[in-house]
Design a protein around this motif. Structure first.
Motif, mmCIF file in Angstrom:
data_model
loop_
_atom_site.group_PDB
_atom_site.id
_atom_site.type_symbol
_atom_site.label_atom_id
_atom_site.label_comp_id
_atom_site.label_asym_id
_atom_site.label_seq_id
_atom_site.Cartn_x
_atom_site.Cartn_y
_atom_site.Cartn_z
ATOM 1 N N LEU A 90 -43.310 121.151 59.568
ATOM 2 C CA LEU A 90 -44.732 120.919 59.357
ATOM 3 C C LEU A 90 -45.448 120.550 60.648
ATOM 4 O O LEU A 90 -46.639 120.834 60.798
ATOM 5 N N ALA A 91 -44.758 119.924 61.583
ATOM 6 C CA ALA A 91 -45.366 119.623 62.881
ATOM 7 C C ALA A 91 -45.692 120.923 63.622
ATOM 8 O O ALA A 91 -46.735 121.047 64.276
ATOM 9 N N ARG A 92 -44.825 121.908 63.508
ATOM 10 C CA ARG A 92 -45.061 123.199 64.170
ATOM 11 C C ARG A 92 -46.267 123.921 63.549
ATOM 12 O O ARG A 92 -47.081 124.515 64.257
ATOM 13 N N ARG A 93 -46.373 123.855 62.243
ATOM 14 C CA ARG A 93 -47.526 124.480 61.590
ATOM 15 C C ARG A 93 -48.817 123.758 61.998
ATOM 16 O O ARG A 93 -49.860 124.399 62.231
ATOM 17 N N ALA A 94 -48.743 122.429 62.110
ATOM 18 C CA ALA A 94 -49.912 121.666 62.538
ATOM 19 C C ALA A 94 -50.332 122.051 63.952
ATOM 20 O O ALA A 94 -51.519 122.212 64.250
ATOM 21 N N LYS A 95 -49.359 122.197 64.844
ATOM 22 C CA LYS A 95 -49.677 122.568 66.230
ATOM 23 C C LYS A 95 -50.352 123.944 66.293
ATOM 24 O O LYS A 95 -51.312 124.139 67.050
ATOM 25 N N ASP A 96 -49.864 124.878 65.514
ATOM 26 C CA ASP A 96 -50.463 126.214 65.521
ATOM 27 C C ASP A 96 -51.922 126.150 65.094
ATOM 28 O O ASP A 96 -52.788 126.847 65.657
ATOM 29 N N VAL B 153 -53.982 123.516 65.377
ATOM 30 C CA VAL B 153 -54.759 122.858 66.427
ATOM 31 C C VAL B 153 -54.988 123.798 67.598
ATOM 32 O O VAL B 153 -56.085 123.874 68.178
ATOM 33 N N ALA B 154 -53.965 124.549 67.972
ATOM 34 C CA ALA B 154 -54.080 125.466 69.109
ATOM 35 C C ALA B 154 -55.100 126.567 68.856
ATOM 36 O O ALA B 154 -55.730 127.080 69.795
ATOM 37 N N ALA B 155 -55.266 126.944 67.598
ATOM 38 C CA ALA B 155 -56.196 128.029 67.262
ATOM 39 C C ALA B 155 -57.651 127.572 67.249
ATOM 40 O O ALA B 155 -58.558 128.413 67.216
#
Length: 711
Positions: free
Chosen positions: A519-525, A527-529
């Motif tokens: 879920l941290a990886r999905r959150a980062k994606d 935010v990056a977008a």
């Protein structure tokens, strides 16, 4: 070498590597070690779950909390690991100094010494003991008798706490080993001693050793007997050297004592106190803590920082010296207390004999006098035969709880990994973990691993003050390095590690596992977008730790803000994809030597701002971590890595904080299949940010962050 353990509640003798000398300590070849009738039985029964719950009912709450947080299977695994893990036995011995560590000047090779300390003065052929737990043995004292030094110091400290004066009447309740030693020390101090026990033979022995009166508790009411012996006045002091879950000993002690007398608790007894007698007599209730001032203080015991004699006359070490002097003078007779002597290899028989003896309260273990040509510090365990092409050969340094619970299982799940070696500490318990997880070799000497050309990668999971030194040395030897957080504890250490990596070209990653949580990886994606600066709030409801926990020690652990906080500093930098420029932090007054809680606001290079609230004051029912990020019309809420809200849409996952994937990612990088996802630069940045946060909290001013490129 041979060492004695409690394994699943049974006494065992195991072959383990010889311990490594450490700075500020001496390495001793043991001649004799002492088994006591009380203390060690507690350690052994502590591995029996029913006995443990009866003595410590609070562990039921801890197990329930574990069930709620991690589920049934994981909690059962952790409880089983705790109960099956061998416990080193022993805390009192005598022998000869074989090696002297750096910084020790008061001892030399060949000195006859006595040693104390649980976890140090083990029943083992060789031990490494910090300098403040070692004393020289007078020439007139046999090493056999000097092995009583720790238990003697416990007894002596209890007498000092009682403030017994010449001519006073003092009752000793519980005539085990400590009680009988206490009787003799009180008699030497000029006190009139009354001994109380349920065992007739021990009461008789107390009278032969100097007690004026002996009372058999099962045959006579001890309160009436003491009052009768003192013409109704009561004793000036009562020392409770018994061990009992009942509160009867302490409440009977109140009844035995005179008005304004002293009651000293030495043994482990119940504490459900009856206030009426306590109040009416205006009694002093005093605890006697083991061997004296210095006990349980890591600065004193582990780091050798002594208390100045004019301010603390009788420390742990000075009590040990005084006990040996009493033995030398013949005032303290220890020979009558021995139920038998056994070769160390026959330790189980010795424990059985002690339990069966109605009179003896101690057993001595003797060790072969001949000196081995070379004591082994490591040996082979198994050859798994799978170190073929594509296999990564890993060595683990450090066998603490996190390594056992998380890192070793994660490594074991990778079929193309061979656990080439495990490096453990001087307690000998790491051997259990090495065997359990199929290591080819176990050693106490880290240089064996660093010199081994068969080792591809080193996983460092020691206490924090060793991270930088070990990581830099492993990198210089060309090993791929996985070092648990924090990378280092100072900026100078950061420079050392970064230079070693740059010079050698070695791979080095840091254990920032949260980056790998799904879920941290999905959150980062998400935010990056989004465009523009972000605003973030990261709240951490951390578990409170005991004041003496090593993580809170500024020397070994670095304090909680660095020790654990670096996780959160790294994660917020990674989620925002930005570099911190400055931080302003505030903290409540610390409860120990280091800051425990913090509120830190970090400004990033692109204008993003994050506030991190790290607290140990919350209720455990509140989930540990919650992150909210607002950026460019998007919103992300990550709740304890189990739920994620992205613009109102909910995603769920198991409680996966990324430990298994971070190990897998490291192994892929070692094999050249992918680049490192966490680098030395990230480790440097997290340490630099943690140090800046603590500096800001101390000064009340904003502090510029020294990043990886600015150290």
């Amino acid at each position: 070498m041979r060492q004695v353990f409690s394994t699943r509640g049974q006494v065992t003798v195991e072959d383990v590597p010889s311990p490594m000398i450490t700075p500020g300590a001496v390495r001793v070849q043991t001649a004799w070690s002492l088994v006591s009738s009380g203390t060690e039985r507690t350690n052994i029964s502590g591995q029996r779950l029913v006995d443990r719950i009866r003595r410590e009912p609070e562990i039921v709450g801890k197990v329930w909390d574990g069930l709620r947080r991690t589920g049934v299977a994981e909690t059962v695994r952790l409880v089983r690991d705790k109960m099956e893990r061998p416990i080193p036995l022993g805390n009192s011995l005598a022998g000869v100094v074989e090696e002297v560590g750096a910084g020790v000047t008061e001892f030399a090779v060949g000195d006859r010494v006595a040693c104390g300390g649980t976890g140090h003065a083990n029943h083992a052929e060789y031990v490494v003991v910090p300098r403040n737990l070692v004393v020289k043995v007078p020439e007139s004292v046999e090493l056999r008798d000097a092995a009583f030094v720790t238990l003697g110091a416990i007894a002596l400290n209890s007498v000092r706490r009682a403030r017994a004066e010449l001519g006073e009447t003092v009752v000793v309740v519980g005539l085990g080993l400590i009680g009988l030693l206490t009787v003799q020390i009180l008699r030497a101090a000029g006190a009139r001693v009354i001994g109380v026990d349920v065992v007739k033979d021990r009461v008789g022995l107390a009278e032969r050793l100097g007690a004026e009166r002996g009372i058999i508790a099962g045959e006579t009411d001890p309160v009436k007997a003491v009052l009768g012996h003192t013409a109704g006045v009561g004793a000036d002091a009562v020392l409770l050297t018994a061990g009992s879950e009942s509160s009867e000993p302490v409440n009977q002690g109140f009844e035995m004592a005179r008005a304004r007398g002293r009651v000293v608790i030495v043994g482990s007894v119940g504490m459900d106190l009856l206030r009426e007698t306590f109040y009416r007599k205006e009694l002093d209730l005093v605890m006697s803590r083991s061997t004296g001032p210095g006990r349980y203080d890591p600065s004193y015991e582990e780091r050798g920082i002594d208390y100045p004699l004019p301010y603390v006359r009788w420390t742990e070490r000075r009590n040990m010296e005084a006990v040996l002097q009493l033995i030398a003078e013949g005032t303290l007779r220890v020979g009558d207390l021995v139920a038998g002597e056994f070769p160390a290899d026959q330790a189980p028989a010795g424990y059985d004999a002690l339990a069966a003896s109605p009179r003896g309260v101690a057993v001595l273990l003797r060790y072969a006098p001949e000196r081995p040509a070379q004591a082994s510090r490591g040996f082979a365990l198994s050859q798994r035969g799978n170190a073929g092409p594509g296999t990564t050969r890993v060595a683990l340094v450090g066998t603490g709880e996190f390594a056992r619970r998380t890192l070793l299982p994660a490594l074991q799940r990778n079929r193309d990994v061979t656990l080439r070696a495990v490096v453990g500490g001087n307690s000998g318990t790491g051997l259990h973990d090495a065997k359990k997880f199929g290591a080819e070799r176990y050693t106490t000497d880290v240089s064996e691993v660093l010199d081994d050309p068969a080792v591809d990668a080193v996983v460092i999971a020691t206490r924090h003050h060793l991270h930088a030194t070990l990581a830099a040395e492993a990198a210089r030897r060309g090993k791929a390095v996985f070092v648990e957080k924090p990378l280092a504890m100072t900026l100078d250490e950061c420079r050392t590690v970064a230079d070693a990596v740059a010079t050698s070209g070695a791979l080095l990653t840091v254990g920032f596992n949260r980056r790998f949580a799904p879920l941290a990886r999905r959150a980062k994606d998400t935010v990056a977008a989004a465009s523009g600066p972000a605003l973030a709030i990261y709240r951490v409801n951390a578990r409170a730790l005991p004041p003496q926990h090593w993580l809170r020690d500024p020397i070994e652990g670095g304090g909680l803000v660095l020790a654990e906080g670096c996780h959160f500093f790294d994660l917020v930098c990674w989620l925002l994809g930005d570099e911190p420029e400055s931080v302003h932090a505030m903290a409540p007054p610390p409860s120990g030597e280091a800051v425990d809680e913090i509120v830190a606001t970090i400004r990033f290079s692109t204008g993003s701002i994050a506030t991190i609230v790290y607290s140990i004051s919350g209720h455990p029912s509140l989930p540990k971590e919650r992150i909210e990020i607002l950026k460019g019309g998007r919103s992300v809420v990550l709740d304890d890595f189990q739920t994620l809200l992205v613009d109102g849409k909910r995603f769920r996952a198991s409680a996966d904080k990324g430990h298994a994937e971070e190990i897998a990612a490291f192994l892929r990088a070692v094999r050249g299949q992918a680049p490192l996802e966490v680098t030395v630069r990230d480790g440097v940045r997290a340490t630099a940010l943690a140090l800046a946060v603590m500096e800001s909290a101390a000064t009340g001013k904003a502090v510029t962050v020294s990043g990886a490129g600015r150290i």
